[in-house]
Design a protein around this motif. Sequence first.
Motif, PDB file in Angstrom:
ATOM      1  N   TYR A 127      -4.833  17.257   0.154  1.00  0.00           N
ATOM      2  CA  TYR A 127      -3.838  16.450   0.849  1.00  0.00           C
ATOM      3  C   TYR A 127      -3.344  15.275  -0.002  1.00  0.00           C
ATOM      4  O   TYR A 127      -2.602  14.436   0.485  1.00  0.00           O
ATOM      5  N   ASN A 128      -3.792  15.219  -1.269  1.00  0.00           N
ATOM      6  CA  ASN A 128      -3.276  14.196  -2.166  1.00  0.00           C
ATOM      7  C   ASN A 128      -1.816  14.462  -2.496  1.00  0.00           C
ATOM      8  O   ASN A 128      -1.320  15.585  -2.360  1.00  0.00           O
ATOM      9  N   VAL A 129      -1.148  13.445  -2.960  1.00  0.00           N
ATOM     10  CA  VAL A 129       0.221  13.560  -3.466  1.00  0.00           C
ATOM     11  C   VAL A 129       0.225  13.055  -4.901  1.00  0.00           C
ATOM     12  O   VAL A 129      -0.336  11.996  -5.197  1.00  0.00           O
ATOM     13  N   CYS A 130       0.810  13.816  -5.789  1.00  0.00           N
ATOM     14  CA  CYS A 130       0.867  13.429  -7.205  1.00  0.00           C
ATOM     15  C   CYS A 130       2.084  12.540  -7.420  1.00  0.00           C
ATOM     16  O   CYS A 130       3.227  13.010  -7.397  1.00  0.00           O
ATOM     17  N   HIS A 172      -5.212   8.060  -3.209  1.00  0.00           N
ATOM     18  CA  HIS A 172      -4.903   9.494  -3.075  1.00  0.00           C
ATOM     19  C   HIS A 172      -3.535   9.832  -3.665  1.00  0.00           C
ATOM     20  O   HIS A 172      -2.796  10.658  -3.130  1.00  0.00           O
ATOM     21  N   LEU A 173      -3.195   9.216  -4.791  1.00  0.00           N
ATOM     22  CA  LEU A 173      -1.910   9.461  -5.442  1.00  0.00           C
ATOM     23  C   LEU A 173      -2.074  10.138  -6.801  1.00  0.00           C
ATOM     24  O   LEU A 173      -1.089  10.288  -7.525  1.00  0.00           O
ATOM     25  N   GLU A 174      -3.307  10.501  -7.168  1.00  0.00           N
ATOM     26  CA  GLU A 174      -3.595  11.132  -8.455  1.00  0.00           C
ATOM     27  C   GLU A 174      -3.067  10.282  -9.608  1.00  0.00           C
ATOM     28  O   GLU A 174      -2.485  10.800 -10.575  1.00  0.00           O
ATOM     29  N   LEU A 175      -3.278   8.985  -9.514  1.00  0.00           N
ATOM     30  CA  LEU A 175      -2.882   8.086 -10.601  1.00  0.00           C
ATOM     31  C   LEU A 175      -3.722   8.386 -11.834  1.00  0.00           C
ATOM     32  O   LEU A 175      -4.944   8.545 -11.755  1.00  0.00           O
ATOM     33  N   CYS A 176      -3.078   8.432 -12.980  1.00  0.00           N
ATOM     34  CA  CYS A 176      -3.744   8.693 -14.247  1.00  0.00           C
ATOM     35  C   CYS A 176      -3.360   7.588 -15.232  1.00  0.00           C
ATOM     36  O   CYS A 176      -2.562   6.713 -14.901  1.00  0.00           O
ATOM     37  N   PRO A 177      -3.916   7.584 -16.451  1.00  0.00           N
ATOM     38  CA  PRO A 177      -3.557   6.521 -17.398  1.00  0.00           C
ATOM     39  C   PRO A 177      -2.061   6.395 -17.644  1.00  0.00           C
ATOM     40  O   PRO A 177      -1.569   5.285 -17.906  1.00  0.00           O
ATOM     41  N   SER A 184       0.842  -1.194   0.000  1.00  0.00           N
ATOM     42  CA  SER A 184       0.000   0.000   0.000  1.00  0.00           C
ATOM     43  C   SER A 184       0.878   1.245   0.000  1.00  0.00           C
ATOM     44  O   SER A 184       1.980   1.253   0.549  1.00  0.00           O
ATOM     45  N   VAL A 185       0.359   2.289  -0.646  1.00  0.00           N
ATOM     46  CA  VAL A 185       1.039   3.586  -0.711  1.00  0.00           C
ATOM     47  C   VAL A 185      -0.025   4.662  -0.532  1.00  0.00           C
ATOM     48  O   VAL A 185      -1.107   4.587  -1.126  1.00  0.00           O
ATOM     49  N   SER A 186       0.284   5.668   0.267  1.00  0.00           N
ATOM     50  CA  SER A 186      -0.641   6.791   0.449  1.00  0.00           C
ATOM     51  C   SER A 186       0.133   7.990   0.965  1.00  0.00           C
ATOM     52  O   SER A 186       1.259   7.854   1.460  1.00  0.00           O
ATOM     53  N   PRO A 187      -0.451   9.191   0.865  1.00  0.00           N
ATOM     54  CA  PRO A 187       0.205  10.374   1.440  1.00  0.00           C
ATOM     55  C   PRO A 187       0.243  10.292   2.958  1.00  0.00           C
ATOM     56  O   PRO A 187      -0.474   9.509   3.589  1.00  0.00           O
ATOM     57  N   ALA A 188       1.096  11.115   3.542  1.00  0.00           N
ATOM     58  CA  ALA A 188       1.132  11.233   4.995  1.00  0.00           C
ATOM     59  C   ALA A 188      -0.195  11.806   5.484  1.00  0.00           C
ATOM     60  O   ALA A 188      -0.778  12.696   4.862  1.00  0.00           O
ATOM     61  N   ILE A 189      -0.675  11.287   6.595  1.00  0.00           N
ATOM     62  CA  ILE A 189      -1.960  11.716   7.136  1.00  0.00           C
ATOM     63  C   ILE A 189      -1.820  13.113   7.742  1.00  0.00           C
ATOM     64  O   ILE A 189      -0.895  13.367   8.520  1.00  0.00           O
ATOM     65  N   PRO A 190      -2.704  14.054   7.399  1.00  0.00           N
ATOM     66  CA  PRO A 190      -2.603  15.402   7.969  1.00  0.00           C
ATOM     67  C   PRO A 190      -2.617  15.386   9.491  1.00  0.00           C
ATOM     68  O   PRO A 190      -3.355  14.613  10.115  1.00  0.00           O
ATOM     69  N   ASP A 191      -1.776  16.209  10.079  1.00  0.00           N
ATOM     70  CA  ASP A 191      -1.618  16.348  11.531  1.00  0.00           C
ATOM     71  C   ASP A 191      -0.955  15.141  12.168  1.00  0.00           C
ATOM     72  O   ASP A 191      -0.854  15.077  13.399  1.00  0.00           O
ATOM     73  N   CYS A 192      -0.532  14.179  11.360  1.00  0.00           N
ATOM     74  CA  CYS A 192       0.120  12.980  11.899  1.00  0.00           C
ATOM     75  C   CYS A 192       1.487  12.763  11.255  1.00  0.00           C
ATOM     76  O   CYS A 192       2.077  11.689  11.407  1.00  0.00           O
ATOM     77  N   GLU A 193       1.997  13.768  10.541  1.00  0.00           N
ATOM     78  CA  GLU A 193       3.257  13.577   9.821  1.00  0.00           C
ATOM     79  C   GLU A 193       4.412  13.262  10.769  1.00  0.00           C
ATOM     80  O   GLU A 193       5.244  12.401  10.471  1.00  0.00           O
ATOM     81  N   ALA A 194       4.458  13.953  11.909  1.00  0.00           N
ATOM     82  CA  ALA A 194       5.570  13.734  12.831  1.00  0.00           C
ATOM     83  C   ALA A 194       5.562  12.318  13.386  1.00  0.00           C
ATOM     84  O   ALA A 194       6.610  11.682  13.520  1.00  0.00           O
ATOM     85  N   VAL A 195       4.365  11.790  13.703  1.00  0.00           N
ATOM     86  CA  VAL A 195       4.279  10.424  14.236  1.00  0.00           C
ATOM     87  C   VAL A 195       4.691   9.422  13.177  1.00  0.00           C
ATOM     88  O   VAL A 195       5.412   8.457  13.453  1.00  0.00           O
ATOM     89  N   GLY A 242     -13.191  10.912   5.691  1.00  0.00           N
ATOM     90  CA  GLY A 242     -12.914  12.345   5.700  1.00  0.00           C
ATOM     91  C   GLY A 242     -12.115  12.800   6.899  1.00  0.00           C
ATOM     92  O   GLY A 242     -11.480  13.858   6.856  1.00  0.00           O
ATOM     93  N   ASP A 243     -12.134  12.048   7.980  1.00  0.00           N
ATOM     94  CA  ASP A 243     -11.304  12.389   9.136  1.00  0.00           C
ATOM     95  C   ASP A 243      -9.836  12.082   8.873  1.00  0.00           C
ATOM     96  O   ASP A 243      -8.952  12.681   9.493  1.00  0.00           O
ATOM     97  N   ILE A 244      -9.562  11.137   7.966  1.00  0.00           N
ATOM     98  CA  ILE A 244      -8.183  10.763   7.647  1.00  0.00           C
ATOM     99  C   ILE A 244      -7.638  11.639   6.528  1.00  0.00           C
ATOM    100  O   ILE A 244      -6.569  12.236   6.658  1.00  0.00           O
ATOM    101  N   MET A 245      -8.369  11.714   5.418  1.00  0.00           N
ATOM    102  CA  MET A 245      -7.982  12.550   4.274  1.00  0.00           C
ATOM    103  C   MET A 245      -9.121  13.532   4.005  1.00  0.00           C
ATOM    104  O   MET A 245     -10.091  13.183   3.317  1.00  0.00           O
TER     105      MET A 245
END
Length: 598
Positions: free
Chosen positions: A276-279, A300-305, A165-176, A268-271
Amino acid sequence: ESGGLQTINGLDLEALQNAGRASTSGSRREGLPPMTLRTYVEPDGAGKGEGLLKPNLPTLSECDVLFFACMLHLWPHIPHCHVHVVLPRELMPDDRAAQGGFLTWSRDDPADDGMFGGPGVVTNDSPYPPPSSSAKKIAAAIQAHFDAARRLFEACPTGTQLRFSVSPAIPDCEAVLAHGDHRVLGLPPSTAANADRQGELSSFAKIKQILQGKAQARRRKIARSRGEHLPANAQPARPLYVNNINSQRLHCHFRTLYGKDEMDIEHGDIMPDERYNVCLPTEVDISQAFAVATSVDLQHLELCPAHLDRLCLVTDMPVLTHINLNNNLLGDAGVEMLFRALVDANSSVVHVALASNGIGDEGATTIALSLGSLPRLTSLELCDNFIQERGSIAIADAIGGYASHEEADGEEAPQTGPLPVLSVDLRGNRSRELGARRWAEVVAAHPDLKFLCLAQNELGMLSEERFLDLVCAAVASASLSVLDLQDNFPQEGTDVKGRPIMGPPPTEVIEDLLADYTPAGEFAAEDVRRAVFIRRHRGGGGAAEKKGRQPQQGQQQGNAQRHGGGGTSGGAAAGTPGGASVPMSPSAASMAPSAGSP
């Protein structure tokens, strides 16, 4: 023993030994701890600039790969190995574009505040702004994490379930997330409670606590906006049902790692939103994950074709069972590339999730045409896309065992037999009345379909007849357990975009449902009022006998007039799967001979 070696490279030896003893004594497999490896892509310049986090043990080295693979061979009772890659938002270069500013080919001058940033100061500096981070370096850093996971999975035992699995860092939880912890094995349930009391929480447990606090604050804010008071110890409402067909919930890392459950923590509480997406750079090759992993979860990685260009080169997907690409930008073209690759590789995938990907009727038709070549694909999640009547009908035709009218060249669609699909989630699309009618025909005759969600599909925009047809089909179905039809009727007012607000059925429709449509004892009244039909118990007779439905002939005449043909007496209705008659609501049946458009 006290003072002995307790942990090696994050592996708790005591937990392994206890699990080994339990497995030899015949205890349940579910109590064994899984192996979770969190890696953190290090931003360029981490630890040098202000606000950048220096991750702790950010990536898997070659020694780590060999060590963990060896441990999985030595301890085959570990239920699964999950590699989770975190992409920090700081990884993406050029935040100035996101702020709406214009880049000038010179040194910035705060005195120049014209409409377009003002003229730049003439200098001998380079006319181009220095890059904050090289895109090639970013792609190479991410690719290193993908390659390390691939090497690990290739060295693991064939019987081990491998999740990626891959996803962006969770807002307000980056330090953890950046700091992490040294725990690799998840705690078994017998020791998790003790660890919580002793303050030995893992990084994911700490994040879950943060997210629960955010969710409680959100609920209190909503209550205040309504003029209500929410007690501090108020429990959130429980969901009406849980759809875990094909264990699909276990292959979404937002659930297994971050605690999403639609009760304490919602998505919505997580993302919170797309900000907060990452391309993910298109140079990163994600295709090899499909060749070695049991489940691929990229959200949430903005994957495209363009990200799927190399997927056609993967000729074998021997262990792939679950795909979760929710909240991306695949569109119809990306869906075609994905399903073409799955079909060409003879994939044994059982669950595909493509919610919030901008999929339209063309993409839905591609999925429908591919279902027959993917015999083990039995659950689909296509929520919050742009699938309208044509796409919804195409999927219903495929699952019901009929070729589309386009494929049949205008002739009567040939029957191929229903596909063994168990779950279809089309929440947040636009099936409308035509799609509802077709799904009613499929539900009434399908031998395996257990879950169907058509919530927020505008089924009752014109009338309640097709909505009632679906209810009658669900009551008559021999297999369907849950039919979710929430928020399909227009309410008073419009939303911020000027669209009608959708909600539950009108009061008179609910009264008719409780009095004439749902057999007593089979469906809970509070569920029916919300247009959710969960079969609690199954009665003795069929719906047609109980409710006095119109016979097949009336329905066939109605279908013939709707398709512009002449009605014939007897036989199966045209296009009805399995030649079955769909139970109709009394109002729809009485109007069938003169029915026009839905």
